[in-house]
Design a protein around this motif. Structure first.
Motif, PDB file in Angstrom:
ATOM      1  N   CYS A  80      25.065  27.001  18.580  1.00 43.07           N
ATOM      2  CA  CYS A  80      24.652  27.950  17.577  1.00 43.07           C
ATOM      3  C   CYS A  80      24.763  29.354  18.220  1.00 43.07           C
ATOM      4  N   PRO A  81      25.449  30.314  17.788  1.00 43.97           N
ATOM      5  CA  PRO A  81      25.406  31.618  18.227  1.00 43.97           C
ATOM      6  C   PRO A  81      24.176  32.164  18.011  1.00 43.97           C
ATOM      7  N   SER A  82      23.457  31.875  17.114  1.00 44.66           N
ATOM      8  CA  SER A  82      21.970  32.572  16.604  1.00 44.66           C
ATOM      9  C   SER A  82      20.822  32.041  17.558  1.00 44.66           C
ATOM     10  N   CYS A  83      20.811  30.791  17.663  1.00 41.11           N
ATOM     11  CA  CYS A  83      19.659  30.003  18.362  1.00 41.11           C
ATOM     12  C   CYS A  83      20.058  29.564  19.532  1.00 41.11           C
ATOM     13  N   GLY A  84      21.205  29.415  19.750  1.00 38.45           N
ATOM     14  CA  GLY A  84      21.640  28.917  21.236  1.00 38.45           C
ATOM     15  C   GLY A  84      21.168  27.521  21.344  1.00 38.45           C
ATOM     16  N   LYS A  85      20.972  26.832  20.084  1.00 40.33           N
ATOM     17  CA  LYS A  85      20.749  25.264  20.593  1.00 40.33           C
ATOM     18  C   LYS A  85      21.882  24.562  20.240  1.00 40.33           C
ATOM     19  N   VAL A  86      22.325  23.230  20.565  1.00 33.22           N
ATOM     20  CA  VAL A  86      23.446  22.411  20.270  1.00 33.22           C
ATOM     21  C   VAL A  86      23.050  21.697  19.065  1.00 33.22           C
ATOM     22  N   THR A  87      24.002  21.973  18.198  1.00 36.36           N
ATOM     23  CA  THR A  87      24.104  21.245  16.952  1.00 36.36           C
ATOM     24  C   THR A  87      25.304  20.364  16.297  1.00 36.36           C
ATOM     25  N   LYS A  88      25.352  19.709  15.432  1.00 38.45           N
ATOM     26  CA  LYS A  88      26.501  18.883  15.004  1.00 38.45           C
ATOM     27  C   LYS A  88      27.220  19.623  13.782  1.00 38.45           C
ATOM     28  N   VAL A  89      28.447  19.701  13.746  1.00 41.41           N
ATOM     29  CA  VAL A  89      29.186  20.314  12.686  1.00 41.41           C
ATOM     30  C   VAL A  89      30.061  19.111  12.222  1.00 41.41           C
ATOM     31  N   VAL A  90      29.417  18.849  10.852  1.00 42.28           N
ATOM     32  CA  VAL A  90      30.372  17.640  10.043  1.00 42.28           C
ATOM     33  C   VAL A  90      31.447  18.318   9.347  1.00 42.28           C
ATOM     34  N   GLY A  91      32.570  18.141   9.351  1.00 43.91           N
ATOM     35  CA  GLY A  91      33.656  18.805   8.471  1.00 43.91           C
ATOM     36  C   GLY A  91      33.944  20.181   9.136  1.00 43.91           C
ATOM     37  N   MET A  92      34.765  20.953   8.277  1.00 43.69           N
ATOM     38  CA  MET A  92      35.227  22.322   9.087  1.00 43.69           C
ATOM     39  C   MET A  92      34.061  23.322   9.013  1.00 43.69           C
ATOM     40  N   LYS A  93      33.026  23.187   8.057  1.00 48.18           N
ATOM     41  CA  LYS A  93      32.205  24.059   7.864  1.00 48.18           C
ATOM     42  C   LYS A  93      30.770  23.430   7.580  1.00 48.18           C
ATOM     43  N   ASP A  94      29.809  23.957   8.263  1.00 49.06           N
ATOM     44  CA  ASP A  94      28.491  23.252   8.113  1.00 49.06           C
ATOM     45  C   ASP A  94      27.132  24.401   8.555  1.00 49.06           C
ATOM     46  N   GLU A  95      26.009  24.150   8.643  1.00 46.26           N
ATOM     47  CA  GLU A  95      24.922  24.821   8.911  1.00 46.26           C
ATOM     48  C   GLU A  95      24.292  24.433  10.324  1.00 46.26           C
ATOM     49  N   CYS A  96      23.827  25.298  10.807  1.00 46.56           N
ATOM     50  CA  CYS A  96      22.922  24.941  11.885  1.00 46.56           C
ATOM     51  C   CYS A  96      21.686  24.148  11.682  1.00 46.56           C
ATOM     52  N   MET A  97      21.442  23.067  12.282  1.00 44.54           N
ATOM     53  CA  MET A  97      20.146  22.307  12.044  1.00 44.54           C
ATOM     54  C   MET A  97      19.083  22.702  12.195  1.00 44.54           C
ATOM     55  N   PHE A  98      18.967  23.755  13.125  1.00 44.34           N
ATOM     56  CA  PHE A  98      17.859  24.544  13.465  1.00 44.34           C
ATOM     57  C   PHE A  98      17.558  25.866  12.634  1.00 44.34           C
ATOM     58  N   CYS A  99      18.477  26.614  12.450  1.00 43.23           N
ATOM     59  CA  CYS A  99      18.244  28.073  11.955  1.00 43.23           C
ATOM     60  C   CYS A  99      19.298  28.329  10.663  1.00 43.23           C
ATOM     61  N   LYS A 100      19.856  27.302  10.349  1.00 48.95           N
ATOM     62  CA  LYS A 100      20.629  27.524   9.122  1.00 48.95           C
ATOM     63  C   LYS A 100      21.837  28.647   9.161  1.00 48.95           C
ATOM     64  N   GLN A 101      22.441  28.723  10.326  1.00 52.18           N
ATOM     65  CA  GLN A 101      23.496  29.872  10.508  1.00 52.18           C
ATOM     66  C   GLN A 101      24.728  28.790   9.981  1.00 52.18           C
ATOM     67  N   LEU A 102      25.473  29.665   9.340  1.00 50.76           N
ATOM     68  CA  LEU A 102      26.575  29.072   8.921  1.00 50.76           C
ATOM     69  C   LEU A 102      27.699  28.968  10.134  1.00 50.76           C
ATOM     70  N   LEU A 103      28.379  27.869  10.207  1.00 51.95           N
ATOM     71  CA  LEU A 103      29.023  27.338  11.408  1.00 51.95           C
ATOM     72  C   LEU A 103      30.417  27.098  10.858  1.00 51.95           C
ATOM     73  N   SER A 104      31.441  27.263  11.411  1.00 52.84           N
ATOM     74  CA  SER A 104      32.684  26.873  11.153  1.00 52.84           C
ATOM     75  C   SER A 104      33.736  26.594  12.059  1.00 52.84           C
ATOM     76  N   LEU A 105      34.350  25.570  12.106  1.00 53.86           N
ATOM     77  CA  LEU A 105      35.775  25.436  13.365  1.00 53.86           C
ATOM     78  C   LEU A 105      36.750  26.007  12.747  1.00 53.86           C
ATOM     79  N   ASP A 106      37.025  26.404  11.702  1.00 55.40           N
ATOM     80  CA  ASP A 106      38.328  27.151  11.429  1.00 55.40           C
ATOM     81  C   ASP A 106      38.541  28.526  12.000  1.00 55.40           C
ATOM     82  N   PRO A 107      39.523  28.659  13.006  1.00 54.79           N
ATOM     83  CA  PRO A 107      39.750  30.043  13.351  1.00 54.79           C
ATOM     84  C   PRO A 107      39.934  31.078  12.548  1.00 54.79           C
ATOM     85  N   ALA A 108      40.206  30.850  11.254  1.00 58.13           N
ATOM     86  CA  ALA A 108      40.450  32.108  10.351  1.00 58.13           C
ATOM     87  C   ALA A 108      38.954  32.704  10.033  1.00 58.13           C
TER      88      ALA A 108
END
Length: 117
Positions: A80-108
């Motif tokens: 996670c770029p916000s908290c620096g912890k390792v989190t899991k992403v299910v699908g293309m978009k998900d939230e960090c399990m620790f800080c709720k930062q929106l994460l995406s695997l889509d380069p767009a």
């Protein structure tokens, strides 16, 4: 942080199904024992119905937990770029399990102001 991330939301739903199932089974037994009125007392059909419905809720929760375990092992792990912890992403978009930062695997969805070195 109970509801952050898709996996945690589904795990919370599965846990709720366990509690609902146990409560429904308890209501069925309480009706049979006469705690809910004399009309329900010693009525095995009502007790059986409530016990079966409660049992199905608990078994559905068990199946959901097993499915979530399989999904969790195949989920992509990212930092996670916000908290620096390792989190899991299910699908293309998900939230960090620790800080709720929106994460995406889509380069767009990548930020455009990032400097490449």
């Amino acid at each position: 942080m109970l509801f952050s991330g898709k996996l945690n939301k589904l795990r919370t739903l599965a846990l709720g199904m366990v509690f609902i199932g146990v409560i429904v089974m308890y209501i069925g037994y309480a009706a049979f024992a006469g705690f809910l009125g004399s009309w329900f007392a010693s009525n095995a059909i009502i007790m059986t119905f409530f016990l079966i419905v409660g049992f199905l809720c608990v078994m559905g929760s068990t199946v959901m937990y097993m499915w979530l375990g399989i999904v969790s092992t195949k989920a992509t792990q990212v930092y996670c770029p916000s908290c620096g912890k390792v989190t899991k992403v299910v699908g293309m978009k998900d939230e960090c399990m620790f800080c709720k930062q929106l994460l995406s695997l889509d380069p767009a969805d990548a930020p455009e102001n990032r400097h490449h070195t």
